[in-house]
Motif scaffolding. Structure first.
Motif, PDB file in Angstrom:
ATOM      1  N   ALA A   1      35.902  14.842  52.997  1.00  0.00           N
ATOM      2  CA  ALA A   1      37.261  15.090  53.340  1.00  0.00           C
ATOM      3  C   ALA A   1      37.496  15.993  54.384  1.00  0.00           C
ATOM      4  N   LYS A   2      36.147  16.515  55.058  1.00  0.00           N
ATOM      5  CA  LYS A   2      35.950  17.352  56.320  1.00  0.00           C
ATOM      6  C   LYS A   2      36.736  18.666  55.953  1.00  0.00           C
ATOM      7  N   ILE A   3      36.295  19.231  54.993  1.00  0.00           N
ATOM      8  CA  ILE A   3      36.811  20.688  54.467  1.00  0.00           C
ATOM      9  C   ILE A   3      35.882  21.656  54.150  1.00  0.00           C
ATOM     10  N   LYS A   4      35.774  22.692  54.572  1.00  0.00           N
ATOM     11  CA  LYS A   4      34.743  23.657  54.636  1.00  0.00           C
ATOM     12  C   LYS A   4      34.351  24.159  53.050  1.00  0.00           C
ATOM     13  N   ILE A   5      33.180  24.398  52.890  1.00  0.00           N
ATOM     14  CA  ILE A   5      32.731  25.151  51.448  1.00  0.00           C
ATOM     15  C   ILE A   5      32.989  26.402  51.799  1.00  0.00           C
TER      16      ILE A   5
ATOM     17  N   VAL B   1      46.999  15.584  51.455  1.00  0.00           N
ATOM     18  CA  VAL B   1      46.849  15.585  50.076  1.00  0.00           C
ATOM     19  C   VAL B   1      45.441  15.133  49.539  1.00  0.00           C
ATOM     20  N   ALA B   2      44.705  14.237  50.275  1.00  0.00           N
ATOM     21  CA  ALA B   2      43.376  14.073  50.095  1.00  0.00           C
ATOM     22  C   ALA B   2      42.553  15.007  50.320  1.00  0.00           C
ATOM     23  N   GLN B   3      42.735  16.053  51.195  1.00  0.00           N
ATOM     24  CA  GLN B   3      41.913  17.303  51.496  1.00  0.00           C
ATOM     25  C   GLN B   3      42.203  18.193  50.197  1.00  0.00           C
ATOM     26  N   LYS B   4      43.427  18.309  49.758  1.00  0.00           N
ATOM     27  CA  LYS B   4      43.598  19.378  48.588  1.00  0.00           C
ATOM     28  C   LYS B   4      43.100  18.958  47.594  1.00  0.00           C
ATOM     29  N   ILE B   5      43.029  17.521  47.051  1.00  0.00           N
ATOM     30  CA  ILE B   5      42.441  17.141  45.931  1.00  0.00           C
ATOM     31  C   ILE B   5      40.901  17.236  45.933  1.00  0.00           C
ATOM     32  N   ALA B   6      40.456  16.893  47.097  1.00  0.00           N
ATOM     33  CA  ALA B   6      38.953  17.215  47.210  1.00  0.00           C
ATOM     34  C   ALA B   6      38.550  18.433  47.141  1.00  0.00           C
ATOM     35  N   LYS B   7      39.530  19.438  47.544  1.00  0.00           N
ATOM     36  CA  LYS B   7      39.023  20.935  47.585  1.00  0.00           C
ATOM     37  C   LYS B   7      39.059  21.184  46.044  1.00  0.00           C
ATOM     38  N   SER B   8      40.164  20.955  45.264  1.00  0.00           N
ATOM     39  CA  SER B   8      40.103  21.336  44.040  1.00  0.00           C
ATOM     40  C   SER B   8      38.929  20.573  43.170  1.00  0.00           C
ATOM     41  N   ARG B   9      38.470  19.469  43.421  1.00  0.00           N
ATOM     42  CA  ARG B   9      37.419  18.758  42.591  1.00  0.00           C
ATOM     43  C   ARG B   9      36.103  19.454  43.141  1.00  0.00           C
TER      44      ARG B   9
END
Length: 125
Positions: free
Chosen positions: A63-67, A22-30
Motif C-alpha cells: 500500500a506504500k505506507i510507512k511503518i 481507502v486502500a491505504q487506510k485499510i492496510a494501515k489498520s490491518r
C-alpha cells in the motif's frame, strides 16, 4: 469527443485516488493490528509472531505506507525477525557527552546490531 475524454479521465482519476486512500487506510489498520498480535503472541509462539510481522511489512510495502517508528524498530534489519526486548534482542543505551548518544539494539537470532541515534535539544540535527 476530446472534451468528453478529459472529463472522463478527471472523473476516473478522482475515483482512483479516493480508492487508493481507502486502500491505504485499510492496510494501515490491518498492519497495526498484526503488529499488536505479534507483540501479544511472541512469548508463546515466536514463529507465528515473525509471520505476523512479515505480513504487516508486506501490507505496508503493497500500500506504500510507512511503518511507525515504534514498530519499525521492533524488526531486525538483517533477518527480518520480530524483536521482543529481553527474549530475542538486547537493548543498550550509549550516552556520550558531546558526541552522538545512541540506542543499540542487538538481534540475538543473527547478532546484527542496529543503532538508533538520540538527538537532544541542544544538539544540532
Amino acid at each position: 469527443t476530446n472534451r468528453n475524454k478529459i472529463i472522463f479521465y478527471t472523473f476516473f482519476f478522482k475515483i482512483m485516488t479516493n480508492f487508493k486512500r481507502v486502500a491505504q487506510k485499510i492496510a494501515k489498520s490491518r498492519m497495526l493490528y498484526l503488529f499488536h498480535l505479534a507483540n501479544e503472541v511472541f512469548p508463546e509462539n515466536s514463529e507465528r509472531a515473525n509471520r505476523y510481522a512479515d505480513l504487516a511489512m508486506r501490507y505496508a510495502q503493497r500500500a506504500k505506507i510507512k511503518i511507525p517508528k515504534e514498530w519499525k524498530h521492533r524488526i531486525c534489519h538483517k533477518c527480518k525477525s520480530f524483536l521482543y526486548p529481553g527474549i530475542n534482542c538486547r537493548i543498550r543505551l550509549q550516552s556520550r557527552k558531546g558526541k552522538a548518544s545512541h540506542l543499540t539494539v542487538t538481534c540475538l537470532e543473527c547478532n546484527h546490531q542496529t543503532r538508533y541515534f538520540i538527538h537532544t535539544k541542544n544538539q544540532k540535527i
